[in-house]
Design a protein around this motif. Structure first.
Motif, short mmCIF file in Angstrom:
data_model
loop_
_atom_site.label_atom_id
_atom_site.label_comp_id
_atom_site.label_asym_id
_atom_site.label_seq_id
_atom_site.Cartn_x
_atom_site.Cartn_y
_atom_site.Cartn_z
N ARG A 205 0.82 -1.20 0.00
CA ARG A 205 0.00 0.00 0.00
C ARG A 205 0.84 1.24 0.00
O ARG A 205 1.79 1.30 0.69
CB ARG A 205 -0.79 0.02 1.25
N THR B 22 12.71 -4.18 -0.70
CA THR B 22 11.70 -3.83 0.29
C THR B 22 11.16 -2.47 -0.09
O THR B 22 11.94 -1.55 -0.32
CB THR B 22 12.31 -3.76 1.71
N GLY C 71 3.31 6.32 6.32
CA GLY C 71 1.93 6.34 6.80
C GLY C 71 1.46 7.77 6.91
O GLY C 71 1.21 8.43 5.92
N GLN D 249 6.82 1.83 13.51
CA GLN D 249 5.98 0.63 13.52
C GLN D 249 6.03 0.04 12.12
O GLN D 249 5.80 0.73 11.13
CB GLN D 249 4.55 1.00 13.87
N LEU D 250 6.36 -1.23 12.03
CA LEU D 250 6.42 -1.92 10.74
C LEU D 250 5.30 -2.94 10.66
O LEU D 250 4.96 -3.59 11.64
CB LEU D 250 7.75 -2.65 10.60
N LYS D 251 4.74 -3.05 9.46
CA LYS D 251 3.74 -4.08 9.20
C LYS D 251 4.04 -4.68 7.83
O LYS D 251 4.47 -3.99 6.93
CB LYS D 251 2.32 -3.49 9.18
N GLU D 252 3.79 -5.96 7.71
CA GLU D 252 3.98 -6.64 6.44
C GLU D 252 2.63 -6.78 5.77
O GLU D 252 1.67 -7.22 6.40
CB GLU D 252 4.59 -8.01 6.66
N ARG D 253 2.57 -6.40 4.52
CA ARG D 253 1.32 -6.54 3.79
C ARG D 253 1.24 -7.96 3.25
O ARG D 253 2.18 -8.50 2.69
CB ARG D 253 1.27 -5.57 2.62
N LYS D 254 0.10 -8.53 3.42
CA LYS D 254 -0.16 -9.86 2.87
C LYS D 254 -0.54 -9.69 1.40
O LYS D 254 -1.36 -8.84 1.07
CB LYS D 254 -1.29 -10.56 3.61
#
Length: 62
Positions: A2, A38, A43, A55-60
């Motif tokens: 995203r 990567t 955000g 804060q890190l998030k992995e997108r599925k």
């Protein structure tokens, strides 16, 4: 995957549409070039004092 969030749908923001189109094109090129990579997507920003943390998030994948 995203601001750079939103690059999947650049038409959702009139103010950032040109930037998000360019970001989407760059991301698509990177994905197709065969390198390990990567993509970091920003955000949101605020006027609060920084904490020095992220804060890190992995997108599925869909």
């Amino acid at each position: 995957m995203r601001i750079s969030m939103g690059a999947d749908n650049p038409y959702a923001s009139d103010a950032l549409e040109d930037y998000l189109k360019a970001k989407k094109n760059a991301n698509n090129y990177l994905k197709s070039c065969g390198l390990n990579f990567t993509i970091v997507r920003l955000g949101s920003f605020n006027d609060e004092e920084g904490t020095g943390k992220i804060q890190l998030k992995e997108r599925k994948n869909k």
